[in-house]
Design a protein around this motif. Structure first.
Motif: not given
Lengths: 1045, 425
Positions: B334, B305, B344, B382, B337-342, A3, A370, A424
């Protein structure tokens, strides 16, 4: 960590507008730092560090083998020609069509005209039909011969018929079923298209090869390899494979023994896209009009979920990495559908035209990003990010062919790939010149650009994520590797980069080209020509897919697997270079590179050998092999002998193993087809045909020629060689059956009844017949065993022994004429010597020689006590006599010559004793470089420099520059004089050498008449060996011509 | 004498090839060919080739091949012979050949084990002065090389020399190179300025000489830095240094002005960092919350993101305005939605806080439903599958707890397996 957006990017201009630069040179962006970024906060100057956009060094990955290795045995397949067809050949194709399919080509008119043509011979037809035919048909029997000759390769100008030509002119516009103009233009178009497809196949984009890793074992990485099989590539295989790697030991990719799970499709497989989540895998497969989705995981068999057919040709399929069972499908109509498997299709975007300019291409591509509901929509002009939630889908530019991305004119987008595993937000975009990493958070400015320097555009790619520990370049952090593969040229290129998180992306190291299957034959043992053709053809079929198997952990390695259109899989394993591996290599700065050294030895030594053997010819006499033979062989033999030990070993044992492959049994059926016996099959079965192995010491046996430029930096291992051997053998077996018969036979005149002996006692003597038959049988057996047909194996009566003619005893003839004539057989020299002897012209010389001989004998006595142990080492060396002659006679102080001799000769003898072939003295002489003292200083080894002492030094001091110059010249270019040819020129001028190409040997031999120190000894030597005076003249002549360079 | 006529004639043909948006059918076919098998320029055999040309071409091919396979020693040996290609009298291509020689030899030097700084300098200087066309590029690269090896003073001297260099008509490319050279020179000025500041900060800022020196460096740097910021592009390092100096001399208007231009000028590429810099500046100078939110709102549109969105969310959460709460919910959803935060924890906790605050309101169900409307068919898959449950319970039980508590709120109508595996364990 994904991120985080890099807090500082590299500076760059943003130029909107079409690209304007042209592809200019072939050096890519070698040598460029691109941009530099400063780091260090506000401290003193020394705190600041700089990071380049292109870092000079990346990780070093080395091949474990110098060639790619076939994974599976070759399957029967359609192999297209390696060369793309030339559209201009359409006439040839038309001719073939007319010949092979005459019914289709001329059927209709033939039917109509057949009533009026009469092909029967006038003599044989009966009267009534003749009467009938005379009235309303043309007699054609004269044409028949010409038509018959069409089946053969003949000169059509010789075998022509006037009447046929006339008919041709009359009917040529009527007889064709398809007008030739139309047929020709259609064929031309087709061939053009085929050619283009061979050079670049749009449909293959993405690649039909995938690897799904399973859980990692301790020493191996297992997984499932997905690849198309069958002749039409219409069979989907799920094959478990295992990658085993041991540093220093063998590393192999082995397919599991169980049969792969197979699915038959209706069309050839073009692309396989897979995505894994929680060990469940979704595999989307695209063929031209069908797309299917399979699901499987480790331990469960793959299961087909759904298949859809598309009306337009599908160009892309992409499985979602976010939600299993969601697949994007793009087709040539410009529509992209989101296919939720089991739920249906949803059209998410449609474009009639190209995105940014008219590239006249209907190729479309799509990828996930992503965000699970934002997708990439790409065509040849650029990429847009499309949010599929809003219903006229909104898009904004992610990448376009423009001058911002420093594109060149004519550049087009080839492939786009979501790099979800590595980062990502990153996407890889390739064009035919460059590869870009694009961050979707900062659209329209590429984060990173490489020149991939591939010959043809990259259609396949695989990304090996690096470790994402900190994103900085310290410690065990690994780069992200991008492996690109091209279609027609089979290239694979590996690029490396780091960053993208806490710091901006930067590329690392120059692109690295990996091995291609088509180049592997060069490094393998030599094949006989027609097998070479088949193998080359098969190996150079274009690539169809690329994937990598990565093994992490302590012994990490990467296995790159490549699929060709012929359905073959090749893999190559790369391992990171370690410093300890580096030390085992010879330090490059001090020695000449092996190939160069070999070449130098070759050029010097072959000359030496040639001159010396011709001079030694008479001295050594009968033990010496024929001079002609000697003069020829050294060049071939030297190649392997004078190589340094590493290469010598390689080639030697390549020779040992390789010979089996060279002496390849010929499984091809003879025209008669009877000789496909059991013997060949047994040899074919992959075992070593033990009886067939030739003795290796014979100097004429074929040596696998490793081209000097292609020196492998890694040795070809035994297993790999065996694998290749088997593979090639199987390939030959598979392909021999379906070799098309030559189209036209050669026109031969039958000689069967031309001459024949009158048969005694009737035509069929059964015993005679049987003997012939048995003889043939024996011959066949012998041929299959590759042995000689000897007399005792044949059941024939012993032939009458013809007595040898008596040996001519020349000594019996005492008269002068006979003597002279006998001597003249030995050549002009002998004849002349006889005359000189006869006329007493060489009396003084003889006296001198006698005196010298005595002196020498004294010297020998003096020196023999010291030299006892030395001579032992010389004995094994080749040049004993020669060197002995010199060191005995000349003014070399014996101690010095011993020192020198033992230095160089010791090495020589050692290397000699390693060679298996160097046993008999005769071969030794022709094989090895003969190190005469004259050449030792010229060779320019620092070791040898201390050889000359006292008298020799004196003699050398007359020409000191020669030595120094030649020394300098033979030193490898290193560091400071790398790119300064001027320096060398200066050197040359200083040393007063007229030409740089003259070999040091020539320099010295020219000087040797003037060297006081040497002259005596040399002249002595020349008298001891009558041939020398001439040979030195000859060498002088040679050298003169060389000086003319 | 050895003019490569073909080589010269080839160029205009290439020029014709580049009309990619206005091309008729015939040229498109030609384009296709050039597009998909570009061949290697300079390694293609030309029709009228002398032996000299041929040997040069073959030598180049060998070097290229060796370099692509990372056989640097072999490449170096061939390279020793290659400069003879400059004896070629063909006018049109000498520039390229010089560039090629420079590129090949520097790359080889990069990988040669005993390359020295003198070798580099030799190559850079010779090629730089052998032609005018690539002078600027090589000057820039040369100074980069010095910078990377720690010779900042030398680099600055070279950049100064290159800056004052003028030749003929300026092309766009040349113009940009000059600007870059100036900007990099100013960056070095800034670095020296920092150094001076550092030394002065130890003592006192009242030293008039030191101050004057600093002022001089600031003036030198600011002229070019300000100049390059007018061109559209990515100028992160330059703008940061410029703003730092402006802040030091308390020219806040100019600083804000520059940052605003960088962030909001439509000619500039949508650089997320531009907004980040602006936000950070505002935050440093204690700007009011609305201004901060405004800056982040725009960043949110382009990069939803971004990690600053957490701050944006908390700003919205703290704000008194009623309409900000649904916005905060939207921002956090939102992000998820993003892979990197899922997975977190912070974001999920934040979401929980937002929902808790939202639940105090009457219409909270409606608001959540509205935000989840577009997500209801894929969010469960998801976030809330049994696989996620297993993974979360293994790796991060706290996350599991937070997620499980939100499950009912976010997807009320759907039965989810998220807890099945996790709660039992």
């Amino acid at each position: 960590m994904d991120q985080r957006f890099p807090p500082q990017l590299f500076p760059s201009f943003y130029n909107s507008g079409p690209p304007d630069s042209l592809p200019e040179h072939c050096a890519g962006n070698w040598g460029c730092y691109d941009r530099v970024r400063a780091e260090g906060g506000s401290g003193p100057v020394s705190n600041w560090t700089f990071t380049p956009g292109h870092q000079v060094r990346g990780e070093t990955w080395r091949h474990t083998e110098p060639v790619p290795v076939p994974l599976l045995p070759p399957k029967r397949t359609f192999v297209s020609h390696s060369k793309p067809p030339d559209p201009q050949d359409f006439r040839e194709h038309m001719q073939n069509f007319f010949m092979d399919h005459s019914q289709d080509a001329f059927g209709c008119m033939g039917e109509i005209l057949s009533e009026n043509f009469n092909f029967q011979n006038r003599k044989t037809e009966n009267l009534s039909s003749r009467l009938q035919s005379n009235q309303n048909s043309v007699n054609m029997w004269m044409v028949k011969n010409v038509l018959g000759s069409l089946d053969f390769k003949v000169c059509h100008r010789t075998y022509r018929s006037r009447s046929l030509n006339g008919l041709g002119a009359l009917l040529s516009d009527a007889v064709h079923s398809v007008p030739p103009e139309l047929l020709g233009s259609l064929l031309y178009e087709e061939l053009t298209e085929q050619r283009e497809r061979m050079l670049f196949s749009e449909g293959a984009t993405g690649g039909a090869l995938a690897f799904i890793p399973f859980s990692e074992g301790s020493s191996s990485q297992r997984g499932c390899l997905l690849y198309p099989g069958n002749q039409g590539q219409n069979q989907l295989n799920f094959h478990n494979v295992e990658l085993q790697h041991h540093r220093g030991g063998s590393s192999v990719l082995t397919p599991s023994v169980d049969d792969p799970v197979r699915f038959h499709l209706k069309g050839p497989i073009r692309q396989i896209s897979s995505a894994s989540l929680f060990n469940n895998c979704c595999v989307a497969v695209r063929s031209d009009h069908l797309c299917g989705v399979w699901r499987f995981s480790e331990g469960t068999d793959p299961r087909l979920l759904q298949v859809v057919s598309t009306t337009e040709v599908a160009t892309c399929v992409s499985a979602s990495p976010h939600v299993l069972g969601e697949v994007l499908v793009a087709s040539e109509s410009g529509v992209v559908n989101l296919w939720a498997v089991g739920k249906g299709m949803l059209k998410v975007r449609e474009e009639e035209t190209n995105l940014y300019f008219n590239a006249k291409s209907s190729w479309r591509w799509c990828e996930f990003s992503a965000h699970p509901r934002v997708m990439l929509y790409a065509d040849r002009t650029g990429v847009e990010l499309t949010d599929i939630r809003s219903s006229p889908a909104r898009g904004h530019t992610l990448f376009r062919i423009s001058s911002t991305s420093a594109c060149r004119s004519g550049e087009r987008l080839i492939l786009s790939r979501y790099l979800g595993d590595a980062h990502s937000f990153h996407h890889l975009i390739t064009t035919q010149f460059s590869a870009y990493v694009v961050d979707e958070r900062f659209p329209s400015v590429p984060m990173l650009k490489w020149d991939h320097m591939m010959e043809s555009a990259p259609l396949f790619c695989h990304v090996l994520p690096g470790s994402a520990s900190s994103g900085s370049v310290v410690g065990g952090d690994r780069t992200t590797k991008v492996v690109l593969g091209s279609y027609s040229s089979q290239e694979i290129t590996m690029l490396q980069y780091s960053g993208g998180r806490v710091e901006a992306c930067f590329s690392r190291g120059p692109p690295q080209a990996l091995h291609r299957p088509r180049e592997s034959l060069k490094l393998l043992p030599v094949q006989i020509p027609h097998r070479l053709d088949t193998a080359t053809n098969r190996l150079s079929s274009p690539a169809a897919g690329l994937t990598c198997v990565q093994k992490k952990g302590a012994e990490e390695c990467v296995c790159v697997v490549q699929l060709t259109e012929a359905g073959d899989l090749f893999y190559q394993i790369l391992e990171p270079d370690r410093p300890d591996a580096e030390t085992s290599r010879p330090p490059a700065a001090e020695t000449l590179p092996p190939e160069r050294e070999a070449a130098e030895h070759l050029s010097q030594d072959s000359q030496l050998v040639v001159t010396d053997t011709s001079s030694d010819g008479e001295m050594i006499g009968p033990t010496q092999a024929a001079p002609r033979f000697v003069a020829e062989t050294p060049e071939r033999e030297q190649l392997s002998d004078s190589e340094d030990s590493q290469r010598g070993q390689t080639s030697r044992w390549v020779r040992q193993l390789g010979l089996n492959v060279i002496v390849n049994d010929d499984p091809e059926p003879h025209p008669g087809g009877e000789l496909d016996g059991a013997g060949t099959d047994a040899a074919e079965a992959g075992k070593e045909p033990s009886g067939a192995e030739e003795p290796l010491c014979s100097s004429t046996s074929s040596i696998p020629v490793v081209p000097p430029e292609e020196t492998p930096d890694v040795k070809l291992s035994k297993d790999v060689l065996a694998t290749w051997k088997r593979w090639l053998q199987k390939l030959m077996k598979k392909s021999c059956g379906k070799r098309p018969h030559p189209h036209l036979l050669h026109f031969t005149n039958s000689t069967e009844r031309l001459l024949h002996l009158p048969v005694e006692g009737g035509a069929g003597d059964p015993s005679e017949e049987e003997r012939v038959q048995s003889l043939r049988r024996d011959l066949r057996v012998c041929m299959s065993k590759r042995s000689l047909l000897l007399h005792d194996t044949v059941s024939l009566a012993a032939p009458d022994a013809v007595p040898l003619p008596n040996v001519v005893d020349t000594g019996a003839w005492k008269d002068e004429l006979s003597q002279r004539l006998t001597l003249s057989w030995q050549g002009e020299d002998a004849w002349r010597a006889w005359w000189e002897d006869k006329l007493g012209l060489n009396k003084e010389e003889k006296v001198k020689a006698l005196r010298r001989k005595r002196r020498r004998e004294k010297a020998v006595k003096r020196a023999s006590s010291q030299r006892l142990e030395l001579s032992g080492s010389f004995c094994s060396s080749v040049s004993y006599q020669d060197l002995g002659g010199f060191s005995d006679s000349c003014g070399w102080s014996s101690a010095a010559s011993q020192g020198a001799g033992s230095d160089s000769e010791g090495m020589m003898s050692q290397s000699q004793s390693e060679l298996p072939g160097a046993r008999s003295p005769s071969t030794m002489i022709c094989e090895t470089p003969v190190p005469t003292p004259a050449t030792t200083p010229a060779r320019g080894r620092p070791v040898d420099q201390r050889t000359p002492s006292s008298s020799c030094l004196r003699s050398l001091s007359q020409k000191p520059e020669v030595t120094s110059a030649s020394l300098k010249r033979s030193r490898r270019p290193s560091g400071d004089d790398l790119f300064t040819p001027q320096v060398r020129t200066v050197l040359k001028e200083e040393s007063g050498l007229p030409s740089p190409r003259r070999t040091p040997r020539a320099d010295l031999s020219r000087e040797d008449f003037h060297w006081s120190g040497f002259s005596q000894s040399l002249s002595q030597g020349s008298q001891a060996r009558p041939g020398l005076s001439q040979s030195s003249q000859a060498s002088q002549k040679k050298k003169k011509s060389r000086m003319g360079f | 004498m050895m003019d490569d006529v073909e080589g010269e004639l080839r160029r205009p043909e290439g020029d014709l090839d580049d009309d990619h948006n206005l091309s008729d059918n015939t040229s498109s076919r030609r384009n296709r060919k050039s597009m998909f098998s570009p061949g290697i320029p300079m390694c293609v055999e030309t029709l009228k080739e002398t032996g000299f040309h041929q040997s040069n071409r073959l030598c180049l091919e060998r070097i290229r091949e060796a370099m692509l396979h990372h056989r640097w020693q072999e490449a170096a040996e061939f390279m020793a012979c290659y400069p003879q290609t400059l004896e070629n009298t063909t006018r049109s291509s000498t520039k390229q050949y010089k560039e090629v020689i420079w590129r090949l030899s520097t790359e080889i030097l990069h990988h040669h084990h005993n390359s020295k700084m003198e070798d580099y300098n030799n190559i850079y200087e010779r090629i730089k002065h052998s032609g005018v066309k690539h002078y600027l590029m090589i000057s820039l690269e040369h100074s980069f090389h010095m910078l990377l090896n720690g010779h900042i003073e030398d680099a600055k001297r070279h950049l100064l020399a290159a800056e004052s260099w003028r030749y003929g008509r300026e092309s766009t490319d040349q113009y940009q190179k000059v600007k870059l050279i100036q900007a990099y020179r100013s960056l070095l000025d800034y670095i020296i300025w920092c150094d001076k500041k550092f030394t002065l900060s130890g003592g006192n800022f009242n030293d008039p000489v030191g101050n004057q020196e600093m002022q001089n460096y600031f003036r030198q740097a600011s002229v070019n830095l300000k100049d390059i910021l007018k061109n559209p592009g990515v100028w992160d390092p330059f703008i940061l240094s410029y703003v730092e100096m402006l802040e030091f001399y308390e020219d806040h208007d100019e600083a804000l002005n520059v940052l605003n231009d960088y962030a909001y000028d439509n000619n500039f590429p949508p650089n997320p960092n531009a907004h980040v810099f602006l936000y950070q500046y505002l935050k440093r100078h204690n700007a009011p919350g609305t201004k901060l939110m405004k800056a982040l709102k725009i960043l949110c549109v382009s990069v939803p993101s971004h990690e600053l969105m957490l701050e944006y969310g908390s700003l919205l959460l703290q704000s008194e305005k009623a309409s900000h709460l649904p916005k905060a919910l939207g921002v956090v959803l939102e992000m998820l939605d993003f892979a990197c935060w899922r997975s977190n924890l912070d974001v999920w906790k934040h979401l929980k806080a937002v929902i808790q605050k939202l639940q105090l309101r009457e219409d909270w169900r409606k608001v959540v439903l509205e935000k989840m409307a577009g997500r209801k068919d894929w969010w469960p898959v998801l976030h809330f599958t049994s696989f996620h449950a297993r993974k979360d319970s293994e790796e991060n039980p706290e996350l599991m707890e937070v997620k499980a508590s939100l499950r009912e709120v976010l997807c009320p109508d759907i039965t989810l397996k998220y807890c099945a595996a996790g709660s039992s364990s």
